[in-house]
Enzyme design. Structure first.
Site, PDB file in Angstrom:
ATOM      1  N   LYS A 107       0.830  -1.207   0.000  1.00 29.76           N
ATOM      2  CA  LYS A 107       0.000   0.000   0.000  1.00 29.76           C
ATOM      3  C   LYS A 107       0.870   1.264   0.000  1.00 29.76           C
ATOM      4  O   LYS A 107       0.457   2.297  -0.537  1.00 29.76           O
ATOM      5  CB  LYS A 107      -0.933   0.006   1.217  1.00 29.76           C
ATOM      6  N   ARG A 120       5.034  13.601 -14.605  1.00 29.95           N
ATOM      7  CA  ARG A 120       4.628  13.607 -16.010  1.00 29.95           C
ATOM      8  C   ARG A 120       3.625  14.730 -16.286  1.00 29.95           C
ATOM      9  O   ARG A 120       3.044  14.801 -17.362  1.00 29.95           O
ATOM     10  CB  ARG A 120       4.035  12.249 -16.390  1.00 29.95           C
ATOM     11  N   LYS A 122       0.610  15.159 -15.177  1.00 33.08           N
ATOM     12  CA  LYS A 122      -0.741  14.657 -15.376  1.00 33.08           C
ATOM     13  C   LYS A 122      -1.576  15.003 -14.140  1.00 33.08           C
ATOM     14  O   LYS A 122      -2.193  14.137 -13.507  1.00 33.08           O
ATOM     15  CB  LYS A 122      -0.718  13.146 -15.614  1.00 33.08           C
ATOM     16  N   GLN A 125      -5.116  13.805 -13.268  1.00 33.19           N
ATOM     17  CA  GLN A 125      -5.342  12.426 -12.856  1.00 33.19           C
ATOM     18  C   GLN A 125      -5.341  12.272 -11.330  1.00 33.19           C
ATOM     19  O   GLN A 125      -5.735  11.229 -10.809  1.00 33.19           O
ATOM     20  CB  GLN A 125      -4.270  11.502 -13.452  1.00 33.19           C
ATOM     21  N   HIS A 130      -8.635   9.072  -6.278  1.00 35.40           N
ATOM     22  CA  HIS A 130      -7.260   8.576  -6.268  1.00 35.40           C
ATOM     23  C   HIS A 130      -6.591   8.851  -4.923  1.00 35.40           C
ATOM     24  O   HIS A 130      -6.020   7.948  -4.291  1.00 35.40           O
ATOM     25  CB  HIS A 130      -6.481   9.251  -7.403  1.00 35.40           C
ATOM     26  N   HIS A 133      -8.430   7.060  -1.806  1.00 31.67           N
ATOM     27  CA  HIS A 133      -8.232   5.618  -1.770  1.00 31.67           C
ATOM     28  C   HIS A 133      -6.794   5.266  -1.374  1.00 31.67           C
ATOM     29  O   HIS A 133      -6.570   4.417  -0.500  1.00 31.67           O
ATOM     30  CB  HIS A 133      -8.571   5.012  -3.130  1.00 31.67           C
ATOM     31  N   TYR A 171      -2.961  -5.447 -17.111  1.00 32.62           N
ATOM     32  CA  TYR A 171      -3.572  -4.528 -18.081  1.00 32.62           C
ATOM     33  C   TYR A 171      -2.696  -3.304 -18.306  1.00 32.62           C
ATOM     34  O   TYR A 171      -2.462  -2.884 -19.440  1.00 32.62           O
ATOM     35  CB  TYR A 171      -4.966  -4.119 -17.608  1.00 32.62           C
ATOM     36  N   LYS A 188     -11.124  -5.073 -19.240  1.00 33.63           N
ATOM     37  CA  LYS A 188     -10.619  -3.997 -18.382  1.00 33.63           C
ATOM     38  C   LYS A 188     -11.698  -3.445 -17.441  1.00 33.63           C
ATOM     39  O   LYS A 188     -11.396  -3.075 -16.304  1.00 33.63           O
ATOM     40  CB  LYS A 188     -10.015  -2.881 -19.224  1.00 33.63           C
TER      41      LYS A 188
END
Length: 268
Positions: A107, A120, A122, A125, A130, A133, A171, A188
């Site tokens: 974790k 990156r 991003k 995102q 996100h 969790h 994936y 997916k």
């Protein structure tokens, strides 16, 4: 200091400070320090690192899944009608501790993904789902081990979670090797469904245990799970409906580059 229910708890969870330090550093970097550092810089090309990370996660979770499945179903360990932690003198107690420790370490490993997003550039995102969790899963280890000990009720759910992680990182890796592969990966969306099954399973186990008159379990941890699980179920259900029900055509399109699949399918 709270007395530990297990005197052999790993040092990283023996006090709240290691977990708190990691999470404070995590939030400081992904919400402030990282974006400030990247503000006038181009995104880093981390494709090779991300591929290696995915392979490590596949192997790590596959081993965890094997060990947990062997422990749960093939050894004389838990009474599935009332899943409580093994007594201190049980012959498999050290094995129970070992499996829970490697699951808990994973974790903390998962937090690395957010760092990849920042480096990156991003930033979109890094959603509430996100962050909530990842931070919850990284912090729950300390509270669980402090107030209940190793193993017990959440062990079956963690076993299922390791299975989900194997699917998910396979994936991710396939997508990182060839983005066009995503078009042929029909399963997916079942990664998210599997995660929902995990949360529902935990909720059922918690309710079942609460109703069991002779099942000795930490009531505090039971109520935490009882409250938090519906939040996860709601958030992941919203993710599933948004990406696979309301806009199936949009969700089936490959991302602009390989590692963006993590943003589209972030369900760990």
């Amino acid at each position: 200091m709270i007395g530990l229910v297990d005197p052999h708890i790993h040092p990283i969870w023996a006090t709240p400070w290691p977990t708190a330090t990691i999470l404070v550093a995590y939030f400081a970097f992904v919400l402030k320090l990282g974006p400030d550092f990247m503000k006038n810089r181009k995104p880093y090309d981390l494709r090779g690192i991300i591929k290696a990370y995915n392979i490590i996660q596949i192997i790590y979770n596959a081993v965890s899944l094997y060990l947990a499945t062997r422990f749960l179903f093939f050894w004389d360990t838990y009474d599935l009608s009332c899943v409580t932690t093994l007594p201190m003198d049980h012959p498999h107690k050290d094995y129970e501790r070992f499996i829970c420790n490697i699951y808990g370490f994973n974790k903390f490993m998962d937090l690395t993904e957010t760092i990849f997003f920042v480096l990156r550039k991003k930033d979109k995102q890094i959603t509430f789902l996100h962050l909530f969790h990842h931070s919850f899963m990284a912090s729950i280890g300390y509270f669980l081990l402090t107030y209940h000990g190793y193993g017990g009720l959440l062990f079956p759910a963690c076993t299922l979670n390791a299975f989900v992680h194997v699917m998910m990182y396979i994936y991710y890796y396939l997508s990182s090797v060839n983005p066009s592969v995503q078009r042929s990966i029909w399963w997916k969306k079942y990664i998210t469904l599997s995660q929902l099954v995990q949360f529902v399973t935990v909720e059922v186990l918690v309710i079942k245990t609460l109703l069991h008159p002779n099942c000795n379990y930490s009531k505090l941890m039971m109520w935490v799970c009882l409250i938090v699980n519906p939040i996860f179920i709601g958030l992941f259900s919203h993710f599933y409906i948004k990406n696979y029900v309301l806009s199936p055509k949009k969700s089936s399109k490959p991302p602009q580059d390989s590692s963006d699949s993590k943003a589209q399918e972030k369900v760990n």
